[in-house]
Design a protein around this motif. Structure first.
Motif, PDB file in Angstrom:
ATOM      1  N   GLY A  24      45.398  81.881  -3.267  1.00 14.59           N
ATOM      2  CA  GLY A  24      44.882  80.978  -2.228  1.00 14.59           C
ATOM      3  C   GLY A  24      45.579  79.628  -2.256  1.00 14.59           C
ATOM      4  N   ALA A  25      44.795  78.559  -2.160  1.00 12.50           N
ATOM      5  CA  ALA A  25      45.347  77.211  -2.063  1.00 12.50           C
ATOM      6  C   ALA A  25      46.070  76.791  -3.344  1.00 12.50           C
ATOM      7  CB  ALA A  25      44.238  76.210  -1.737  1.00 12.50           C
ATOM      8  N   ASN A  27      48.272  78.516  -4.810  1.00 10.03           N
ATOM      9  CA  ASN A  27      49.657  78.977  -4.731  1.00 10.03           C
ATOM     10  C   ASN A  27      50.502  77.925  -4.037  1.00 10.03           C
ATOM     11  OD1 ASN A  27      52.072  80.340  -3.649  1.00 10.03           O
ATOM     12  ND2 ASN A  27      51.111  82.162  -4.504  1.00 10.03           N
ATOM     13  N   ASN A  29      53.011  78.087  -2.313  1.00 10.79           N
ATOM     14  CA  ASN A  29      53.469  78.478  -0.982  1.00 10.79           C
ATOM     15  C   ASN A  29      52.323  78.768  -0.028  1.00 10.79           C
ATOM     16  OD1 ASN A  29      56.226  78.291  -1.541  1.00 10.79           O
ATOM     17  ND2 ASN A  29      56.168  80.266  -2.597  1.00 10.79           N
ATOM     18  N   HIS A  30      51.107  78.414  -0.421  1.00 10.09           N
ATOM     19  CA  HIS A  30      49.942  78.673   0.423  1.00 10.09           C
ATOM     20  C   HIS A  30      50.093  77.974   1.772  1.00 10.09           C
ATOM     21  CE1 HIS A  30      45.819  79.655   1.388  1.00 10.09           C
ATOM     22  NE2 HIS A  30      45.626  78.402   1.772  1.00 10.09           N
ATOM     23  N   GLY A  31      49.899  78.737   2.859  1.00  8.96           N
ATOM     24  CA  GLY A  31      49.933  78.156   4.194  1.00  8.96           C
ATOM     25  C   GLY A  31      51.328  77.864   4.715  1.00  8.96           C
ATOM     26  N   HIS A  37      58.671  78.811   4.539  1.00  4.75           N
ATOM     27  CA  HIS A  37      58.494  79.681   3.383  1.00  4.75           C
ATOM     28  C   HIS A  37      59.835  79.959   2.701  1.00  4.75           C
ATOM     29  CE1 HIS A  37      57.283  83.074   0.906  1.00  4.75           C
ATOM     30  NE2 HIS A  37      56.046  82.645   1.061  1.00  4.75           N
TER      31      HIS A  37
END
Ligand SMILES: [Zn+2]
Length: 117
Positions: A24-25, A27, A29-31, A37
């Motif tokens: 989730g957040a 990580n 790379n989240h979002g 990316h």
């Protein structure tokens, strides 16, 4: 530690303490999507694709043989409510024409694809 091994109990403790720490957040790379990316535009070789595919097929798929509960189905349904499906004419063309080998005179994408050749 050279030549020695961590005990299963110790490994289980570490595994438990790390669980979800990159999800989730948490990580980095989240979002991040598209060019944001780090893997954006990465091309995977056909051999690697086949390998990845193989790892997820049949019994190896985490969802193999499972079906969503009525509760989950209701949630998925609610999330899609009001959204046109397929999400675009382009998607509909791919699903109903390209994938089935059908050509429709009424479909703009079929006409475009034909005129390119
Ligand atoms: Zn079409």
């Amino acid at each position: 530690m050279w030549g020695r091994k961590h005990s299963d109990e110790q490994k289980a403790r570490w595994s438990e303490s790390r669980r979800g720490s990159n999800a989730g957040a948490a990580n980095p790379n989240h979002g991040r999507f598209g060019p944001e990316h780090p893997a954006f535009g990465r091309v995977v070789s056909p051999e690697t694709r086949a390998l990845l595919s193989e790892q997820k097929m049949g019994e190896k798929n985490p969802n193999f043989g499972k079906s969503a509960s009525a509760d989950t189905r209701a949630k998925m349904s609610a999330a899609r409510k009001g959204k046109p499906m397929p999400s675009s004419r382009r998607s509909a063309h791919t699903r109903h024409h390209t994938n089935k080998g059908v050509v429709s005179d009424a479909c703009q994408y079929c006409i475009d694809d034909n005129s390119e050749e």
